[in-house]
Scaffold this motif. Structure first.
Motif, PDB file in Angstrom:
ATOM      1  N   LEU A 162       1.335  -1.383   0.033  1.00 40.54           N
ATOM      2  CA  LEU A 162      -0.046  -0.027  -0.056  1.00 40.54           C
ATOM      3  C   LEU A 162       0.428   0.976  -0.188  1.00 40.54           C
ATOM      4  O   LEU A 162       1.453   2.150   0.847  1.00 40.54           O
ATOM      5  CB  LEU A 162      -0.603   0.514   1.426  1.00 40.54           C
ATOM      6  N   ASP A 163       0.692   2.528  -0.851  1.00 32.92           N
ATOM      7  CA  ASP A 163       1.184   3.523  -1.045  1.00 32.92           C
ATOM      8  C   ASP A 163       0.673   4.251   0.444  1.00 32.92           C
ATOM      9  O   ASP A 163      -0.820   4.001   0.631  1.00 32.92           O
ATOM     10  CB  ASP A 163       0.723   3.839  -2.187  1.00 32.92           C
ATOM     11  N   VAL A 164       1.063   4.467   1.021  1.00 29.42           N
ATOM     12  CA  VAL A 164       0.442   5.609   2.179  1.00 29.42           C
ATOM     13  C   VAL A 164       0.005   7.091   1.356  1.00 29.42           C
ATOM     14  O   VAL A 164      -0.900   6.671   2.257  1.00 29.42           O
ATOM     15  CB  VAL A 164       1.546   6.098   2.925  1.00 29.42           C
ATOM     16  N   ASN A 165       0.387   7.228   0.894  1.00 35.26           N
ATOM     17  CA  ASN A 165      -0.184   8.761   0.153  1.00 35.26           C
ATOM     18  C   ASN A 165      -0.928   8.284  -0.898  1.00 35.26           C
ATOM     19  O   ASN A 165      -0.229   8.588  -2.233  1.00 35.26           O
ATOM     20  CB  ASN A 165       0.576  10.142   0.298  1.00 35.26           C
ATOM     21  N   LEU A 166      -1.734   8.663  -1.174  1.00 35.53           N
ATOM     22  CA  LEU A 166      -2.378   8.374  -2.737  1.00 35.53           C
ATOM     23  C   LEU A 166      -3.306   9.673  -2.649  1.00 35.53           C
ATOM     24  O   LEU A 166      -4.979   9.699  -1.952  1.00 35.53           O
ATOM     25  CB  LEU A 166      -3.747   7.168  -2.508  1.00 35.53           C
ATOM     26  N   ASP A 167      -3.261  10.323  -3.323  1.00 35.70           N
ATOM     27  CA  ASP A 167      -3.230  11.667  -4.179  1.00 35.70           C
ATOM     28  C   ASP A 167      -4.021  12.014  -3.056  1.00 35.70           C
ATOM     29  O   ASP A 167      -4.559  12.977  -2.584  1.00 35.70           O
ATOM     30  CB  ASP A 167      -3.555  11.189  -5.282  1.00 35.70           C
ATOM     31  N   GLY A 168      -2.918  12.828  -1.658  1.00 37.40           N
ATOM     32  CA  GLY A 168      -2.723  13.487  -0.779  1.00 37.40           C
ATOM     33  C   GLY A 168      -4.279  13.193   0.349  1.00 37.40           C
ATOM     34  O   GLY A 168      -4.681  13.372   1.236  1.00 37.40           O
ATOM     35  N   ARG A 169      -4.703  11.659  -0.219  1.00 33.84           N
ATOM     36  CA  ARG A 169      -5.331  10.769   1.249  1.00 33.84           C
ATOM     37  C   ARG A 169      -4.291  10.194   1.652  1.00 33.84           C
ATOM     38  O   ARG A 169      -3.750   8.626   0.766  1.00 33.84           O
ATOM     39  CB  ARG A 169      -6.669  10.381   0.598  1.00 33.84           C
ATOM     40  N   ARG A 170      -4.187   9.469   2.935  1.00 34.34           N
ATOM     41  CA  ARG A 170      -3.916   7.607   3.207  1.00 34.34           C
ATOM     42  C   ARG A 170      -4.554   7.014   3.638  1.00 34.34           C
ATOM     43  O   ARG A 170      -5.698   6.954   3.285  1.00 34.34           O
ATOM     44  CB  ARG A 170      -3.946   7.924   5.204  1.00 34.34           C
ATOM     45  N   SER A 171      -3.799   5.874   3.379  1.00 36.08           N
ATOM     46  CA  SER A 171      -4.591   4.537   2.668  1.00 36.08           C
ATOM     47  C   SER A 171      -5.051   3.732   4.174  1.00 36.08           C
ATOM     48  O   SER A 171      -5.039   2.408   3.965  1.00 36.08           O
ATOM     49  CB  SER A 171      -3.485   3.384   1.842  1.00 36.08           C
ATOM     50  N   LEU A 172      -5.032   4.735   4.874  1.00 33.29           N
ATOM     51  CA  LEU A 172      -5.624   3.903   6.730  1.00 33.29           C
ATOM     52  C   LEU A 172      -6.419   3.085   6.620  1.00 33.29           C
ATOM     53  O   LEU A 172      -6.158   1.947   6.860  1.00 33.29           O
ATOM     54  CB  LEU A 172      -4.984   4.325   7.001  1.00 33.29           C
ATOM     55  N   PRO A 173      -7.784   3.410   6.117  1.00 34.73           N
ATOM     56  CA  PRO A 173      -8.868   2.677   5.877  1.00 34.73           C
ATOM     57  C   PRO A 173      -8.833   1.217   4.897  1.00 34.73           C
ATOM     58  O   PRO A 173      -9.239   0.448   5.628  1.00 34.73           O
ATOM     59  CB  PRO A 173      -9.681   3.624   4.825  1.00 34.73           C
ATOM     60  N   ILE A 174      -8.065   0.799   4.166  1.00 39.40           N
ATOM     61  CA  ILE A 174      -7.621  -0.257   3.186  1.00 39.40           C
ATOM     62  C   ILE A 174      -6.566  -1.053   4.079  1.00 39.40           C
ATOM     63  O   ILE A 174      -7.069  -2.540   4.051  1.00 39.40           O
ATOM     64  CB  ILE A 174      -6.631  -0.002   2.446  1.00 39.40           C
ATOM     65  N   ALA A 175      -5.838  -0.420   4.684  1.00 39.52           N
ATOM     66  CA  ALA A 175      -4.947  -1.356   5.840  1.00 39.52           C
ATOM     67  C   ALA A 175      -5.709  -1.564   7.395  1.00 39.52           C
ATOM     68  O   ALA A 175      -5.124  -3.040   7.623  1.00 39.52           O
ATOM     69  CB  ALA A 175      -3.668  -0.158   6.202  1.00 39.52           C
ATOM     70  N   SER A 176      -6.874  -1.427   7.723  1.00 35.07           N
ATOM     71  CA  SER A 176      -7.652  -1.416   8.971  1.00 35.07           C
ATOM     72  C   SER A 176      -8.618  -2.590   8.433  1.00 35.07           C
ATOM     73  O   SER A 176      -8.689  -3.389   8.773  1.00 35.07           O
ATOM     74  CB  SER A 176      -8.330  -0.516   9.250  1.00 35.07           C
ATOM     75  N   CYS A 177      -8.805  -2.496   6.840  1.00 32.41           N
ATOM     76  CA  CYS A 177      -9.548  -4.008   6.079  1.00 32.41           C
ATOM     77  C   CYS A 177      -8.943  -4.602   6.549  1.00 32.41           C
ATOM     78  O   CYS A 177      -9.418  -5.723   6.594  1.00 32.41           O
ATOM     79  CB  CYS A 177     -10.515  -3.333   5.174  1.00 32.41           C
ATOM     80  N   LEU A 178      -7.466  -4.697   5.754  1.00 26.36           N
ATOM     81  CA  LEU A 178      -6.727  -6.070   5.508  1.00 26.36           C
ATOM     82  C   LEU A 178      -6.516  -6.589   7.052  1.00 26.36           C
ATOM     83  O   LEU A 178      -6.583  -7.913   6.934  1.00 26.36           O
ATOM     84  CB  LEU A 178      -5.421  -5.604   5.034  1.00 26.36           C
ATOM     85  N   HIS A 179      -6.328  -5.503   7.969  1.00 29.11           N
ATOM     86  CA  HIS A 179      -6.546  -6.149   9.940  1.00 29.11           C
ATOM     87  C   HIS A 179      -6.755  -6.894   9.712  1.00 29.11           C
ATOM     88  O   HIS A 179      -6.978  -8.343  10.339  1.00 29.11           O
ATOM     89  CB  HIS A 179      -5.334  -4.943  10.375  1.00 29.11           C
ATOM     90  N   GLU A 180      -8.426  -6.429   9.978  1.00 30.59           N
ATOM     91  CA  GLU A 180      -9.680  -7.437  10.014  1.00 30.59           C
ATOM     92  C   GLU A 180      -9.883  -8.450   9.319  1.00 30.59           C
ATOM     93  O   GLU A 180     -10.018  -9.699   9.921  1.00 30.59           O
ATOM     94  CB  GLU A 180     -10.801  -6.391   9.666  1.00 30.59           C
TER      95      GLU A 180
END
Length: 122
Positions: A58-76
């Motif tokens: 996951l790129d952390v910064n996606l056009d100025g937005r953090r990819s944290l929601p994706i990481a949270s989903c994957l973690h779950e």
């Protein structure tokens, strides 16, 4: 070529086209059977929610937005992931101890980061 990712499906979320193409090639060289790609946060989140993937980059910064929601989903879903970033760990203010892959990265660094992420208990 056999490798770390033999036959595995990998989610790659990267908003820079040239970086995404290079990363996809590296993942294939590591043996990935399929690489599911997304270039925007919403598309990456949809893939993380609906696709069966074995690991993610996951790129952390996606056009100025953090990819944290994706990481949270994957973690779950107990899917290991690596954050690829040009930022330092102290600049990111990420919870926990996420696996970071410094950009620009090489095949060896990508393989090492994914191996460590996949070896961690989820």
């Amino acid at each position: 070529m056999t490798g770390l990712l033999d036959g595995k499906t990998i989610l790659l979320v990267e908003d820079e086209y040239l970086i995404a193409i290079g990363a996809k090639s590296m993942l294939q060289r590591l043996g990935a059977g399929a690489v599911k790609m997304a270039h925007r946060l919403e598309d990456g989140l949809l893939l993380a929610e609906t696709e069966a993937v074995d690991a993610a980059v996951l790129d952390v910064n996606l056009d100025g937005r953090r990819s944290l929601p994706i990481a949270s989903c994957l973690h779950e879903r107990n899917v290991p992931y690596v954050f690829a970033t040009g930022y330092s760990r102290s600049d990111l203010d990420l919870a926990g101890e996420p696996m970071l892959l410094d950009k620009p990265y090489t095949l060896d660094k990508l393989e090492d980061s994914l191996r460590r992420a996949m070896d961690r208990p989820q």
